[in-house]
Design an enzyme around this catalytic site. Sequence first.
Site, PDB file in Angstrom:
ATOM      1  N   ASN A 182      -4.275  -9.282   4.068  1.00 27.17           N
ATOM      2  CA  ASN A 182      -3.287  -8.472   4.791  1.00 27.17           C
ATOM      3  C   ASN A 182      -3.454  -8.561   6.307  1.00 27.17           C
ATOM      4  O   ASN A 182      -2.522  -8.948   7.014  1.00 27.17           O
ATOM      5  CB  ASN A 182      -3.357  -7.005   4.325  1.00 27.17           C
ATOM      6  CG  ASN A 182      -2.169  -6.184   4.815  1.00 27.17           C
ATOM      7  OD1 ASN A 182      -1.279  -6.698   5.463  1.00 27.17           O
ATOM      8  ND2 ASN A 182      -2.149  -4.905   4.500  1.00 27.17           N
ATOM      9  N   HIS A 188     -12.466  -4.469   4.074  1.00 30.03           N
ATOM     10  CA  HIS A 188     -11.059  -4.467   4.496  1.00 30.03           C
ATOM     11  C   HIS A 188     -10.949  -4.612   6.013  1.00 30.03           C
ATOM     12  O   HIS A 188     -11.641  -3.916   6.751  1.00 30.03           O
ATOM     13  CB  HIS A 188     -10.372  -3.163   4.086  1.00 30.03           C
ATOM     14  CG  HIS A 188      -9.928  -3.154   2.660  1.00 30.03           C
ATOM     15  ND1 HIS A 188     -10.295  -2.188   1.763  1.00 30.03           N
ATOM     16  CD2 HIS A 188      -9.119  -4.004   1.981  1.00 30.03           C
ATOM     17  CE1 HIS A 188      -9.740  -2.447   0.591  1.00 30.03           C
ATOM     18  NE2 HIS A 188      -9.025  -3.534   0.695  1.00 30.03           N
ATOM     19  N   GLY A 189     -10.071  -5.485   6.458  1.00 34.53           N
ATOM     20  CA  GLY A 189      -9.810  -5.640   7.892  1.00 34.53           C
ATOM     21  C   GLY A 189     -10.548  -6.825   8.477  1.00 34.53           C
ATOM     22  O   GLY A 189     -11.291  -7.533   7.781  1.00 34.53           O
ATOM     23  N   SER A 248       0.869  -1.178   0.000  1.00 34.70           N
ATOM     24  CA  SER A 248       0.000   0.000   0.000  1.00 34.70           C
ATOM     25  C   SER A 248       0.908   1.232   0.000  1.00 34.70           C
ATOM     26  O   SER A 248       2.134   1.093   0.130  1.00 34.70           O
ATOM     27  CB  SER A 248      -0.862   0.005   1.264  1.00 34.70           C
ATOM     28  OG  SER A 248      -0.008   0.156   2.400  1.00 34.70           O
ATOM     29  N   GLY A 278      -9.980  -7.514   0.821  1.00 29.91           N
ATOM     30  CA  GLY A 278     -10.575  -7.710   2.144  1.00 29.91           C
ATOM     31  C   GLY A 278     -10.753  -9.179   2.480  1.00 29.91           C
ATOM     32  O   GLY A 278     -11.776  -9.586   3.014  1.00 29.91           O
ATOM     33  N   GLY A 279      -9.724  -9.991   2.178  1.00 28.16           N
ATOM     34  CA  GLY A 279      -9.861 -11.444   2.358  1.00 28.16           C
ATOM     35  C   GLY A 279      -9.794 -11.920   3.802  1.00 28.16           C
ATOM     36  O   GLY A 279     -10.324 -12.990   4.120  1.00 28.16           O
ATOM     37  N   ASP A 313      -7.023   3.312  -6.595  1.00 26.64           N
ATOM     38  CA  ASP A 313      -8.205   3.126  -5.754  1.00 26.64           C
ATOM     39  C   ASP A 313      -9.018   4.423  -5.702  1.00 26.64           C
ATOM     40  O   ASP A 313      -8.731   5.334  -4.931  1.00 26.64           O
ATOM     41  CB  ASP A 313      -7.779   2.706  -4.344  1.00 26.64           C
ATOM     42  CG  ASP A 313      -8.988   2.400  -3.459  1.00 26.64           C
ATOM     43  OD1 ASP A 313     -10.108   2.779  -3.833  1.00 26.64           O
ATOM     44  OD2 ASP A 313      -8.796   1.786  -2.393  1.00 26.64           O
ATOM     45  N   ASP A 339      -0.406  -1.534  -4.222  1.00 30.03           N
ATOM     46  CA  ASP A 339      -1.760  -1.794  -3.738  1.00 30.03           C
ATOM     47  C   ASP A 339      -2.429  -0.499  -3.245  1.00 30.03           C
ATOM     48  O   ASP A 339      -1.794   0.288  -2.535  1.00 30.03           O
ATOM     49  CB  ASP A 339      -1.630  -2.800  -2.574  1.00 30.03           C
ATOM     50  CG  ASP A 339      -2.947  -3.421  -2.181  1.00 30.03           C
ATOM     51  OD1 ASP A 339      -3.883  -3.390  -2.983  1.00 30.03           O
ATOM     52  OD2 ASP A 339      -3.009  -3.957  -1.048  1.00 30.03           O
ATOM     53  N   HIS A 340      -3.661  -0.272  -3.592  1.00 29.46           N
ATOM     54  CA  HIS A 340      -4.431   0.895  -3.125  1.00 29.46           C
ATOM     55  C   HIS A 340      -3.636   2.196  -3.183  1.00 29.46           C
ATOM     56  O   HIS A 340      -3.302   2.778  -2.142  1.00 29.46           O
ATOM     57  CB  HIS A 340      -4.943   0.695  -1.688  1.00 29.46           C
ATOM     58  CG  HIS A 340      -5.901  -0.440  -1.578  1.00 29.46           C
ATOM     59  ND1 HIS A 340      -7.178  -0.395  -2.095  1.00 29.46           N
ATOM     60  CD2 HIS A 340      -5.764  -1.660  -1.022  1.00 29.46           C
ATOM     61  CE1 HIS A 340      -7.781  -1.555  -1.867  1.00 29.46           C
ATOM     62  NE2 HIS A 340      -6.944  -2.333  -1.225  1.00 29.46           N
TER      63      HIS A 340
HETATM   64  O1  G3H Z   1      -5.420  -4.802  -0.375  1.00 33.57           O
HETATM   65  C1  G3H Z   1      -5.362  -5.449   0.682  1.00 33.57           C
HETATM   66  C2  G3H Z   1      -6.450  -6.289   1.099  1.00 33.57           C
HETATM   67  O2  G3H Z   1      -7.613  -6.100   0.421  1.00 33.57           O
HETATM   68  C3  G3H Z   1      -6.401  -6.892   2.418  1.00 33.57           C
HETATM   69  O3  G3H Z   1      -7.627  -6.997   3.086  1.00 33.57           O
HETATM   70  O4  G3H Z   1      -6.774  -6.730   5.383  1.00 33.57           O
HETATM   71  O5  G3H Z   1      -9.045  -7.666   4.954  1.00 33.57           O
HETATM   72  O6  G3H Z   1      -7.030  -8.989   4.426  1.00 33.57           O
HETATM   73  P1  G3H Z   1      -7.613  -7.626   4.559  1.00 33.57           P
HETATM   74 ZN    ZN Z   2      -7.507  -4.147  -0.603  1.00 35.14          ZN
END
Ligand code: G3H
Ligand code: ZN
Length: 292
Positions: free
Chosen positions: A242, A189-190, A48, A219-220, A102, A80-81
């Site tokens: 992340n 996210h998170g 990021s 946002g996995g 983003d 990323d982002h």
């Molecule tokens: O770009 C990073 C992610 O989308 C991470 O999402 O923090 O929910 O795993 P996360």
């Molecule tokens: Zn993300």
Amino acid sequence: MKSLREYIKEAGEKGVAIGHFNISNLEALHGIYQAAKKLNVPVIIGLSEGEEDFVGREEAVGMIREIREKENFPIFLNADHHYSFERVKASIDSGFDTVIFDGANLSFEENVKVTKQCVDYAHEVMKNNSPAGERDILVEAELGYIGSGSNIKDTIPEGAGILTKVADAKNFVEQTGVDMLAPSVGSIHGLIKSGKPHIDSALVAEIKNTVGIPLVLHGGSGLRDEDFTNAISAGISIIHINTEIRLAYDEALKKSLADNPNETTPYKILEPAVEAIEKIVESRLKLFNNLK
Ligand code: G3H
Ligand code: ZN
């Protein structure tokens, strides 16, 4: 070696997804790379804006290229982002393989405008690269706000989680010519203390069939296994994780410091944190790549 574009296409054909994991330091890179190497699957390292500033933009490009070329291993680097054309441009100029503009929090029109600017710039760099065709750059865009920050949240942030409309995704892709799209399909996210919503895999499939380009799930962290597998079957090609990595690192590091109060050697203190990252990445990569 195949390009990232080709690996993504191959993932789609095989019905698997490529794992994308963020790093803030070299230890995380080691943990992620070890896991991917063990399973022999391609992997994307994400930075990021904040992570990129901390690790160093040029340093990150150097490290990833070194592994890819010297070890002949499919590891790729993503900006990323990134929230402005200027930041995206700087990452492209430094040699990132893929970039994300983003604009999820902007108006549709503004998001289209800046995304298109990023796509045009990537095309210009690819065209002017010599020898021609040597460099491939993928541009991803976000459509639909899913919150920001890979951290622990009590509840879903205000304004996040409104699902992307299929017609908007179609217009957006047509107007920007973007290579990959991250729609809002249920993830946030998170890590959400109250739990995350399910992924709307029917919506994923509808968007995928309409736009025809690779889709990315952000946002996995904290999603259920079946959400991942259903999302992959529906057309997700890359999955971002992340917060889970940050948490694993944090917990292992705190325990290591508490268990060994007299230890002063950083690589000894940090070893459990690297192992914790490797473990979590390995389990996610197995799931995403349909490996036992
Ligand atoms: O770009 C990073 C992610 O989308 C991470 O999402 O923090 O929910 O795993 P996360
Ligand atoms: Zn993300």
